[in-house]
Design a protein around this motif. Structure first.
Motif, short mmCIF file in Angstrom:
data_model
loop_
_atom_site.label_atom_id
_atom_site.label_comp_id
_atom_site.label_asym_id
_atom_site.label_seq_id
_atom_site.Cartn_x
_atom_site.Cartn_y
_atom_site.Cartn_z
N GLU A 158 15.02 -41.02 -71.94
CA GLU A 158 16.36 -40.47 -71.90
C GLU A 158 16.71 -39.90 -70.53
N TYR A 159 17.99 -39.94 -70.21
CA TYR A 159 18.49 -39.31 -69.00
C TYR A 159 18.59 -37.80 -69.23
N LEU A 160 18.13 -37.03 -68.25
CA LEU A 160 18.25 -35.57 -68.30
C LEU A 160 18.95 -35.10 -67.03
N ASN A 161 19.86 -34.14 -67.20
CA ASN A 161 20.44 -33.51 -66.01
C ASN A 161 19.49 -32.43 -65.50
N ARG A 162 19.92 -31.63 -64.55
CA ARG A 162 19.05 -30.63 -63.95
C ARG A 162 18.68 -29.49 -64.91
N GLY A 163 19.43 -29.36 -65.98
CA GLY A 163 19.11 -28.31 -66.94
C GLY A 163 19.13 -26.93 -66.34
N LEU A 164 20.02 -26.72 -65.36
CA LEU A 164 20.08 -25.40 -64.73
C LEU A 164 20.48 -24.35 -65.75
N TYR A 165 19.80 -23.21 -65.68
CA TYR A 165 20.00 -22.16 -66.67
C TYR A 165 19.82 -20.81 -65.98
N ALA A 166 20.62 -19.85 -66.37
CA ALA A 166 20.50 -18.49 -65.84
C ALA A 166 20.43 -17.52 -67.02
N VAL A 167 19.57 -16.54 -66.88
CA VAL A 167 19.42 -15.54 -67.94
C VAL A 167 19.44 -14.15 -67.31
N SER A 168 20.13 -13.25 -67.96
CA SER A 168 20.20 -11.88 -67.47
C SER A 168 18.83 -11.23 -67.53
N ALA A 169 18.43 -10.64 -66.39
CA ALA A 169 17.15 -9.94 -66.33
C ALA A 169 17.34 -8.42 -66.25
N GLY A 170 18.59 -7.97 -66.45
CA GLY A 170 18.88 -6.54 -66.44
C GLY A 170 19.01 -5.97 -65.04
N ASN A 171 19.64 -4.82 -64.94
CA ASN A 171 19.77 -4.08 -63.68
C ASN A 171 20.43 -4.92 -62.58
N GLY A 172 21.47 -5.65 -62.94
CA GLY A 172 22.19 -6.42 -61.95
C GLY A 172 21.43 -7.62 -61.42
N ARG B 55 15.49 -27.98 -63.53
CA ARG B 55 14.46 -29.00 -63.70
C ARG B 55 14.10 -29.67 -62.37
N MET B 56 12.81 -29.88 -62.20
CA MET B 56 12.32 -30.90 -61.28
C MET B 56 12.13 -32.14 -62.15
N LEU B 57 12.65 -33.28 -61.72
CA LEU B 57 12.54 -34.51 -62.50
C LEU B 57 11.37 -35.35 -62.00
N ALA B 58 10.79 -36.12 -62.89
CA ALA B 58 9.65 -36.96 -62.54
C ALA B 58 10.04 -38.01 -61.51
N THR B 59 11.32 -38.33 -61.46
CA THR B 59 11.81 -39.33 -60.51
C THR B 59 12.17 -38.75 -59.14
N ASP B 60 12.08 -37.42 -59.00
CA ASP B 60 12.39 -36.79 -57.72
C ASP B 60 11.28 -37.06 -56.70
N PRO B 61 11.62 -37.22 -55.42
CA PRO B 61 10.59 -37.26 -54.38
C PRO B 61 9.80 -35.96 -54.37
N ASP B 62 8.54 -36.02 -53.97
CA ASP B 62 7.68 -34.84 -53.98
C ASP B 62 8.20 -33.74 -53.07
N PHE C 128 15.13 -26.61 -71.05
CA PHE C 128 15.93 -26.59 -69.83
C PHE C 128 15.20 -25.72 -68.81
N GLY C 129 15.79 -25.58 -67.63
CA GLY C 129 15.13 -24.76 -66.62
C GLY C 129 13.87 -25.43 -66.09
N ASP C 130 12.94 -24.63 -65.55
CA ASP C 130 11.72 -25.18 -64.97
C ASP C 130 10.78 -25.69 -66.06
N TRP C 131 9.54 -25.94 -65.70
CA TRP C 131 8.58 -26.61 -66.58
C TRP C 131 8.10 -25.75 -67.75
N ARG C 132 8.41 -24.47 -67.72
CA ARG C 132 7.94 -23.61 -68.81
C ARG C 132 8.81 -23.76 -70.06
#
Length: 630
Positions: free
Chosen positions: A29-43, A50-57, A552-556
């Motif tokens: 399947e095609y995946l977009n970057r899956g960019l995600y932001a989450v509030s970590a508190g205190n401003g 995502r880093m994709l498997a098809t991206d250059p190293d 979404f987000g990074d590999w975690r």
């Protein structure tokens, strides 16, 4: 001369076939970057993509934020290359903020990612309001890109009254719903009264089965199943339940549903039926086929997706594991709206050594390294061609883990249990050959209980390369290294694992709690608890989230839980920085298919096809071909 030419032709054909097989690419399947932001508190906000498997190293990124109606501001001084995360510590949380990243190559910006809106005063999770029917509760979930936009949708099993196969009683119809990540409700399928509700009856499979860039949903159906458009499958007037709530007669179907609309696209007879003729079987006839006559063992269903030809995904629907066992592989053509039987593996058809070896779960992996998937069905494995690869004879169990558990050995390994009290209560084998490398005997305490019902294989101790292994119960205590040596006297919780903090060791996922194992003091400390956000786990003592996956987000990995009032799903993602950068695990075929089967019967954690842990190598790039939606 003719023989010589024929030999040359055969050799040429063999070389071409070998080359084609060696370089065959799996359709993914095609995946977009899956960019995600989450509030970590205190401003502050934690942003990842995502880093994709098809991206250059050497891929790098610039991160932008748009606050209110102002112009975009680049947040990084130099292109981000070490990770795919960023801590934004200058955030005005009182107004909306939008984030996106752009790739950087040769000093020039390229592709722009999806945009993520972090709303003013955002909570530290994504909220999905639910349309939960009265008397129901959200249970297992799966994900798939239903509309082809590169973002996953959530497919949710809503459960009312339910019973285990061993328990009599009327159940409520299973209900399957679909939602977008922004909370939009998409559709609902009601499987009807002739599908019994319980952990072993409805295994819903979500995947792009025909390569059109949009996922389908596949399920066992029956008379009265109603799709999202109100179309009824079979005869809605029929009620095949007996006085004890079991369903021992009536037609059984397999249906492919359109993932975008919830409409039934094709329905065929389920292979293999409970009884070979259309007549209503007697309890004695069922007992002769399945080992009991009241509907327990014959209605133990499993399912998965496997790349049986190394290129295209196939649907595999399964029946039975205590005695007789059947796996039926299907190929789906969306263009012709046709399901085609690929092969059927039946232990009653020349495979007696494979009977009674199945688990309450299964795994899909390329165990022999030929580029094609095998189905690891508990203590036996079925090859990609539908033939039995091997059977250990150890017997049925509840837990199963397959990965490169011991990186010092070639190939993959399997860690499992043995339900009966015997010499293989915990057992570790070669995934390709079935050779048992080490095992630990169960110790029976009186006349109560069974062998260990749970097991885990995770890298939680950096002092020993490979995955640590442990089980729960039956007198097998402590933590073992991948060689079978006892390395700790007390095991942590034996439920699931998750990658949550910044290192490559796994965390312990137990109920709604993520814990960090302290290998020095042999204890576990909490680093996240969804109960603090009014969330609860599912499936009784199994204590599973709705889903754990790299959404979404990074590999975690992310966690999906239901709220205590059953009216909402909440999706949690880590806010802990990491110095590691891997391509998304959802583009490792084995991990991706692990998410497909995670909802099947007794949930197990997903595993990659490669070793993730202390001293790991750089993950190998998968041989995949990304398909854009048609």
């Amino acid at each position: 001369m003719k023989k010589f030419l024929f030999a040359i032709f055969c050799l040429f054909t063999l070389v071409i076939f070998a080359a084609t097989s060696a370089f065959a690419q799996r359709q993914m399947e095609y995946l977009n970057r899956g960019l995600y932001a989450v509030s970590a508190g205190n401003g502050k906000a934690f942003v990842s993509w995502r880093m994709l498997a098809t991206d250059p190293d050497n891929s790098s990124f610039n991160l932008y934020r748009v606050t209110g109606k102002s112009k975009p501001v680049k947040l990084n001084d130099q292109p981000i290359i070490q990770t795919t995360t960023f801590n934004d510590e200058s955030l005005d949380t009182t107004i909306d903020n939008v984030y996106y990243v752009r790739t950087v190559a040769g000093g020039k910006e390229g592709e722009t990612s999806n945009r993520f809106l972090l709303k003013a005063h955002a909570k530290p999770y994504l909220s999905i309001p639910l349309r939960t029917p009265p008397g129901y509760a959200p249970n297992d979930a799966s994900v798939g890109d239903l509309d082809g936009d590169g973002e996953y949708e959530i497919i949710l099993h809503q459960v009312g009254r339910s019973h285990d196969n061993s328990q009599a009683g009327i159940t409520d119809p299973p209900i399957i719903q679909a939602y977008k990540l922004n909370g939009d409700f998409l559709w609902q399928i009601n499987l009807g009264k002739n599908i019994r509700e319980g952990a072993h009856y409805t295994q819903f499979i979500v995947y792009d089965l025909d390569g059109d860039g949009k996922a389908e949903v596949a399920m066992k159906t029956a008379d009265g199943t109603t799709d999202a458009k109100g179309k009824v499958i079979g005869d809605s007037t029929k009620d095949w339940r007996n006085e004890k709530g079991y369903i021992l007669a009536g037609p059984e179907y397999l249906t492919i549903f359109n993932g975008q609309t919830g409409e039934a696209e094709a329905t065929v007879d389920y292979i293999v039926p409970r009884y070979p003729s259309t007549q209503t079987p007697t309890p004695q006839q069922l007992k002769e086929l399945w080992g009991d006559g009241y509907g327990n063992r014959m209605d133990r269903f499993l399912a998965c997706v496997a790349y049986l030809d190394g290129i295209h995904p196939s649907l595999v629907m399964c029946r039975g594991y205590y005695t007789r066992t059947i796996l039926a592989a299907w190929d789906w053509s969306g263009a012709s709206k046709k399901l085609t039987s690929r092969w059927v593996f039946d232990t009653d058809k020349g495979n007696k050594a494979f009977a009674g070896q199945g688990n309450h779960n299964l795994t899909v992996a390329d165990v022999d390294g030929d580029g094609k998937d095998e189905i690891v069905y508990g203590q036996m494995t079925v090859d990609d061609n539908g033939k039995g690869l091997y059977s250990t004879g150890i017997g049925h169990a509840d837990a199963l883990h397959v990965s490169d558990l011991d990186p010092s050995r070639p190939g993959l390994e399997v860690f499992s249990t043995q339900e009966r009290f015997d010499d293989a209560g915990a057992n570790f084998r070669d995934a390709k050959t079935g050779e048992v490398i080490w095992k630990k005997a169960s110790i029976k305490a009186g006349d109560d209980g069974e062998g260990p019902g749970r097991a885990l294989a995770l890298d939680i101790d950096p002092r020993y390369k490979g995955y640590e292994c442990w089980v729960a119960g039956a007198g097998i205590t402590g933590v073992f290294d991948c060689k079978g040596n006892l390395i700790a006297p007390k095991a942590p919780a034996c439920n699931m694992g998750i990658y949550w903090d910044g290192d490559v060791l796994s965390e312990i996922l137990n109920g709604a709690n993520v814990g960090k194992y302290n290998y020095i003091d042999n204890n576990t400390s909490t680093i996240f608890d969804a109960r603090n956000f009014n969330c609860v786990s599912n499936n009784g003592t199994k204590q599973n989230p709705c889903l754990s996956a790299d959404l979404f987000g990074d590999w975690r990995e992310e966690l999906i839980y239901r709220t205590a009032d059953n009216q909402e799903l909440r999706i949690f993602s880590t806010t802990i920085p990491t110095e590691r950068r891997f391509y998304t695990f959802m583009q490792d075929p084995q991990y991706r298919l692990s998410i497909v089967w995670q909802n099947v019967a007794y949930n197990q954690p997903p595993h990659t096809s490669f070793y993730v842990g202390e001293g790991m190598d750089t993950p190998p790039k998968p041989n995949i071909k990304v398909l854009k939606p048609r």
